[in-house]
Design an enzyme around this catalytic site. Structure first.
Site: not given
Length: 447
Positions: A200, A275, A287, A289, A291
């Site tokens: 990236e 995120e 990304e 998450n 959870r």
């Protein structure tokens, strides 16, 4: 609704889930290692089962022992909390295969978002903006060089699996790329058993902004605004805020619509956090998450919602019962993670808590499983508490956190409370002028 839930975790998050279950009238089963037999969640649960010795791999990561505990106690569902097995797709799949409910997303979505390349390509196809970089896994150093020249240095080599900053290396120029490539792959192979990496563009002054969402099984998706998690050391968050000092309500609404539209198209369910890196007015997805997040309390404080309760309701098949216009944001919240670490060297400091006195008062919340006489074990994450404050404005929240930390007494072990006091007193922090690189520079200054 469930009548009994097994909590497959430990520490403050196990206690947090237990409290939500109690308020819903649900009985709880605590599982624990031999090192945690005197833990607070074990003491307060309706039932407790020892699932192995101290080492995580033999206890909190022991799938067979956890499933056996659920079977013998008659639990109907398993809440994984965060960490440990919370983003393990095979575990989620196995739980469901045994006739139990996994309180979280589907195994397919956990697997999809667990691989960063798959997550990025999926989100890009759904209209979520990305950081410029490779289209997928890099097959060779030569391919990495070609992509780096295209997006421009500096660049970041990142592992496709895992997290926590492992398998991530920056190359400031072409001369540094080969070493970054080699080290990132070696770290990824050692930590995750997978040396696949991608590239990236490295952003020099980004904020780390994340968006909390909930989705039910009936196609309803809402977001609960952003958290600014830019205060990080070695990619580990230390202090979080809701909302971000640099976002407007219009920017929040725009990225919120993009995110909820994408997750609705995916058919996502339960809690999740997207995120982003945010720089120069632009959001770039990094990304997701799948959870509950450590920092979820700041969202709860500004939105007046119990996210754990909502996770349980969704897993039981209930509808959200509200839409995006029903979600409102009030005031400002800050969370300080209190780790059992030396505040200067960050060396872990397990040991016995000689005196424990948490702060209180208006707008102060402490999520912790500590008590006087508790022995902090050396086997697990060093976070022992979270102090969360809420106030009408950011300036008032900072003042309230100052006061709360001054009241917080933890004797017998070292903690990072002195570091938090220094951060809160810093003029740059008070102005909200920080990026994800700020804390590393701050902690290197003499004091």
């Amino acid at each position: 609704m469930f009548s009994k839930i097994l909590i497959a975790n430990r520490g403050e998050i196990a206690l947090r889930i237990l409290r939500a279950c109690r308020e819903l009238g649900i009985k709880t089963v605590a599982v624990h290692s031999t090192a945690d037999e005197d833990a607070m969640h074990v003491r307060l649960a309706d039932e407790a089962v020892c699932i192995g010795p101290a080492a995580s791999r033999d206890s909190y990561l022991n799938v067979a022992a956890i499933l056996a505990a659920a079977t013998i106690t008659g639990a109907e569902a398993i809440h994984p909390g965060y960490g440990f097995l919370s983003e393990n797709a095979d575990f989620a799949e196995t739980v469901e295969a045994h006739g139990l409910t996994f309180i979280g997303p589907t195994a397919d979505h956990i697997r999809m978002m667990g691989d960063k390349i798959t997550a990025k390509t999926t989100m890009e196809a759904l209209g979520v903006p990305l950081v410029p970089g490779s289209d997928g896994e890099l097959k060779s150093l030569e391919e990495a060089r070609a992509v780096a020249e295209k997006v421009g240095y500096p660049v970041l080599i990142k592992a496709t699996a895992g997290g926590g900053g492992r398998g991530m290396k920056v190359a400031q120029s072409a001369s540094e790329l080969e070493e970054a490539w080699s080290v990132a792959r070696t770290e990824a192979r050692t930590a995750f058993g997978n040396d696949a990496v991608y590239l990236e563009k490295y952003l020099d002054k980004p904020r780390h902004i994340e968006l909390q969402i909930l989705a039910d099984n009936h196609g309803n998706v809402v977001h609960f605004g952003e958290r600014d998690c830019s205060l990080q050391r070695r990619h580990q968050k230390l202090l979080e805020e809701a909302g971000s000092p640099v976002l407007s309500a219009e920017q929040r609404d725009a990225i919120g619509r993009t995110a909820t539209d994408a997750l609705a198209k995916m058919g996502y369910r339960n809690a999740g956090t997207l995120e982003f890196l945010y720089q120069d007015g632009q959001f770039c997805f990094i990304e997701m998450n799948t959870r509950l997040q450590v920092e979820h309390p700041v969202t709860e404080m500004v939105c007046d919602v119990d996210l754990v309760r909502e996770q349980i309701r969704i897993a039981a098949g209930e509808e959200l019962g509200y839409t995006q216009p029903d979600i409102s944001f009030s005031g400002h919240a800050i969370e300080c993670r209190i780790n059992a670490e030396d505040p200067d060297t960050f060396a872990p400091c397990p040991g016995t808590v000689a005196v424990y006195h948490p702060p209180g008062g208006l707008g102060v919340r402490v999520d912790s499983a500590l008590y006087t006489g508790y022995r902090v074990p050396p086997y697990y994450d060093s976070m022992i508490a979270k102090v969360i404050v809420h106030a009408p404005t950011r300036a008032q929240a900072i003042a309230r956190m100052h006061r709360a930390l001054d009241e917080f007494v933890v004797e017998g072990i070292k903690t990072v409370i002195p570091l938090h006091r220094r951060i809160l007193a810093d003029p740059e922090f008070q102005k909200g002028e920080y990026t994800i690189h700020w804390l590393e520079q701050f902690t290197s200054r003499p004091h």
